[in-house]
Design a protein around this motif. Structure first.
Motif, PDB file in Angstrom:
ATOM      1  N   VAL A 188       1.095  -1.128  -0.402  1.00 27.38           N
ATOM      2  CA  VAL A 188       0.348   0.042  -0.650  1.00 27.38           C
ATOM      3  C   VAL A 188       0.619   1.306  -0.244  1.00 27.38           C
ATOM      4  CG1 VAL A 188      -1.902  -1.153   1.229  1.00 27.38           C
ATOM      5  CG2 VAL A 188       0.061   0.050   2.851  1.00 27.38           C
ATOM      6  N   PRO A 189       0.486   2.192  -0.313  1.00 27.78           N
ATOM      7  CA  PRO A 189       0.843   3.467  -0.477  1.00 27.78           C
ATOM      8  C   PRO A 189       1.591   3.997   1.186  1.00 27.78           C
ATOM      9  CG  PRO A 189      -0.701   3.993  -1.921  1.00 27.78           C
ATOM     10  CD  PRO A 189      -0.989   2.317  -0.801  1.00 27.78           C
ATOM     11  N   ALA A 190       2.823   4.777   0.831  1.00 29.15           N
ATOM     12  CA  ALA A 190       3.209   4.824   2.025  1.00 29.15           C
ATOM     13  C   ALA A 190       2.468   6.207   3.117  1.00 29.15           C
ATOM     14  CB  ALA A 190       5.019   5.540   2.047  1.00 29.15           C
ATOM     15  N   SER A 191       2.586   5.982   4.266  1.00 32.60           N
ATOM     16  CA  SER A 191       1.717   7.345   5.172  1.00 32.60           C
ATOM     17  C   SER A 191       1.950   8.786   4.473  1.00 32.60           C
ATOM     18  CB  SER A 191       2.005   6.707   6.421  1.00 32.60           C
ATOM     19  OG  SER A 191       3.142   7.335   6.701  1.00 32.60           O
ATOM     20  N   GLN A 216       9.475   3.751  10.094  1.00 32.52           N
ATOM     21  CA  GLN A 216       9.891   3.009   8.723  1.00 32.52           C
ATOM     22  C   GLN A 216       8.928   2.302   8.746  1.00 32.52           C
ATOM     23  OE1 GLN A 216      13.767   0.534   9.203  1.00 32.52           O
ATOM     24  NE2 GLN A 216      14.276   2.414  11.152  1.00 32.52           N
ATOM     25  N   ASN A 217       7.920   1.399   9.189  1.00 30.61           N
ATOM     26  CA  ASN A 217       7.421   0.824   8.321  1.00 30.61           C
ATOM     27  C   ASN A 217       6.019   1.247   8.262  1.00 30.61           C
ATOM     28  OD1 ASN A 217       7.552  -2.233   9.122  1.00 30.61           O
ATOM     29  ND2 ASN A 217       7.380  -1.739  11.110  1.00 30.61           N
ATOM     30  N   ALA A 218       5.298   2.856   8.713  1.00 31.75           N
ATOM     31  CA  ALA A 218       4.521   3.451   7.978  1.00 31.75           C
ATOM     32  C   ALA A 218       5.124   3.869   6.811  1.00 31.75           C
ATOM     33  CB  ALA A 218       4.117   4.993   8.719  1.00 31.75           C
ATOM     34  N   ARG A 256       1.652  -3.358   9.752  1.00 33.31           N
ATOM     35  CA  ARG A 256       2.930  -3.499  10.737  1.00 33.31           C
ATOM     36  C   ARG A 256       3.311  -3.430  11.909  1.00 33.31           C
ATOM     37  NH1 ARG A 256       2.767  -8.524  11.022  1.00 33.31           N
ATOM     38  NH2 ARG A 256       5.128  -8.477  11.955  1.00 33.31           N
ATOM     39  N   ALA A 257       2.672  -1.850  11.304  1.00 31.28           N
ATOM     40  CA  ALA A 257       3.202  -0.387  11.854  1.00 31.28           C
ATOM     41  C   ALA A 257       2.065  -0.388  13.712  1.00 31.28           C
ATOM     42  CB  ALA A 257       2.851   0.820  11.535  1.00 31.28           C
ATOM     43  N   VAL A 317      14.564  -1.811  10.331  1.00 31.63           N
ATOM     44  CA  VAL A 317      13.723  -2.826  11.915  1.00 31.63           C
ATOM     45  C   VAL A 317      12.961  -3.095  10.625  1.00 31.63           C
ATOM     46  CG1 VAL A 317      14.228  -0.860  13.429  1.00 31.63           C
ATOM     47  CG2 VAL A 317      12.474  -0.716  12.138  1.00 31.63           C
ATOM     48  N   LEU A 318      12.501  -2.973   9.138  1.00 31.29           N
ATOM     49  CA  LEU A 318      11.411  -3.540   8.355  1.00 31.29           C
ATOM     50  C   LEU A 318      12.179  -4.996   8.136  1.00 31.29           C
ATOM     51  CD1 LEU A 318      11.886  -0.646   5.828  1.00 31.29           C
ATOM     52  CD2 LEU A 318      10.215  -1.026   7.821  1.00 31.29           C
TER      53      LEU A 318
END
Length: 483
Positions: free
Chosen positions: A3-6, A83-85, A92-93, A472-473
């Motif tokens: 999905v697109p990044a936040s 990092q996850n966002a 995952r975030a 940390v991804l």
């Protein structure tokens, strides 16, 4: 599918000073409000009983030291969210947030078992009977706040990690106001309206209860906020289950951060216990100086937190060059703040000390004279080391944003115990035989050496750049959003 990044942390250009302050300003106000609440706590206790003031710092720091490993996990949630966002993995975030809350459950169980042992712990300090009784009461009450404290840090990571620091600011302001109001009521007592009776004066026990309840307020507000906005979009409550893989990764990265905090706080706690052996007046002066230090320094911690968040985003985006720029901008901003506060400590110590003395009724003439003889000199030590403290906090926060948590922990342990605790113990208990004001000045010289060395080490680590290759991804992770 991915999905697109936040959205980015702010609408300003990445790596700019405006972006830094858009994220840092709410955090600075947030941490500043916490600092004001802590100062109010100590001011109220000073006016209630000098023994309570002397006891509040070592007891509070011991509780914080034991809680630090759990807090380290909770604080690291923000790095995982950032990092996850940024990488387009919001679920995952969300999972990382709840693993931090599960760490709070463990903290609650641990402190429930520890609280009955408070007497034995403070027997080791060797403080006077009045101070010891107050230390035990304060520590035991703070123990019952372990769960909401850790949980509030973890829940705040959902917003801080995504750069939505205004939410963190609003929640912490509300919690700080609750803390101050409850402090006044529970320390001094109050008459309830409409003839409902009176709340007795609980003194230092009431101060501990007010602190614990303020974190309950923070948790409730975060949970309420998560029912709207991004929390509702990704159905954050559907990710509340325990996730062994995420918990293990969070523990691997967060535990060194917690040990870093623990090494720092345990060392400062040992330092306070050693100063307490010099006398109650010396401990009260040290508590006052540290408390004023925290009042000016907590907003600067907002810069360190902003550096952690923005570095995490830049690593998630694959742009470490912008993370470097952010680190230097944050350090320069913090250094300017410390220069101003240092000048105030050196030039105008009187009004700051009078804030604690009030009308002086709770202090004997001898205690007042001792405080005036020692506290202004200790504030000069604070002014001397503050710049290096900024280096440690901001550069340390920056490398942790990439997941580099082991070196800061090891370096802190070495400096705290090798340069502060050990030589202070030698001066107070061993070959130095320092006493009274001379003993306090020796102890503070050791404390200054620790902070200066810590700041220089974090600066070298940041410049070395090893953190740029860390993350940390989860490799190859594919995100999905519940719809």
């Amino acid at each position: 599918m991915d999905v697109p990044a936040s959205p980015p942390p702010s609408s300003y250009p990445a790596g700019s000073l405006r972006e830094l302050w858009a994220v840092a300003a709410p955090l600075a106000i947030s941490t500043g409000s916490v600092g004001v609440a802590h100062v109010a706590d100590r001011v109220f206790l000073a006016r209630f009983d000098p023994a309570a003031l002397a006891a509040s710092m070592p007891a509070g720091m011991l509780q914080w030291a034991v809680l630090s490993p759990f807090l380290g996990v909770g604080m690291t949630v923000g790095t995982f969210v950032a990092q996850n966002a940024a990488a387009g993995q919001p679920s995952r975030a969300a999972t990382a947030v709840w693993q931090g809350v599960w760490a709070a459950v463990l903290a609650a169980l641990f402190f429930a078992a520890l609280a009955p042992s408070a007497g034995a712990l403070f027997d080791l300090a060797g403080h006077g009977p009045e101070v010891r009784r107050a230390e035990i009461a304060y520590f035991q009450m703070l123990c019952w706040g372990a769960f909401p404290t850790v949980a509030s840090f973890a829940l705040s990571g959902f917003y801080a990690g995504r750069g939505r620091t205004s939410v963190v600011m609003a929640v912490n302001l509300a919690a700080a106001l609750a803390n101050i109001g409850l402090d006044w009521i529970l320390i001094f007592g109050a008459r309830l309206p409409w003839g409902l009776g009176e709340i007795p004066a609980y003194g230092i026990t009431g101060a501990g209860a007010a602190t614990a309840m303020s974190f309950v307020v923070a948790c409730g507000l975060y949970l309420l906020c998560m029912t709207r906005g991004a929390g509702r979009e990704i159905r954050i409550y559907s990710h509340a289950r325990f996730d062994r893989a995420m918990a293990a990764k969070l523990l691997k990265v967060g535990l060194p951060t917690g040990l870093n905090m623990a090494a720092d706080v345990v060392a400062l706690t040992a330092f306070l216990f050693l100063v307490g052996r010099l006398g109650r007046n010396e401990l009260a002066a040290t508590t006052l100086a540290f408390n004023l230090n925290s009042l000016c320094f907590l907003p600067a911690i907002g810069l360190g937190s902003a550096a952690t968040i923005l570095v995490g985003h830049r690593v998630g985006e694959g742009r470490p060059d912008l993370a470097v720029r952010t680190g230097w901008l944050a350090t320069a901003s913090g250094a300017a703040m410390m220069c101003v506060s240092g000048a105030i400590f050196i030039l105008f110590p009187g009004p700051l000390i009078e804030l604690y003395l009030g009308d002086g009724d709770s202090f004997t003439p001898g205690e007042t004279a001792a405080l005036w003889a020692t506290a202004p000199a200790l504030l000069k030590f604070v002014a001397a080391y503050s710049l290096f403290d900024i280096f440690a906090v901001v550069f340390g926060g920056a490398v942790r944003g990439a997941g580099d948590t082991t070196f800061p922990a090891l370096w802190t342990i070495f400096c705290a115990w090798g340069l502060m605790v050990a030589p202070t113990a030698w001066g107070v208990l061993g070959g130095g035989h320092w006493e009274g004001r001379d003993g306090v000045f020796w102890a503070w010289a050791c404390c200054t050496a620790y902070i200066v060395s810590g700041g220089l080490g974090m600066t070298a680590r940041f410049i070395g750049g090893k953190w740029k290759a860390m993350s940390v991804l989860e490799e190859g992770a594919i995100d999905e959003i519940t719809t």
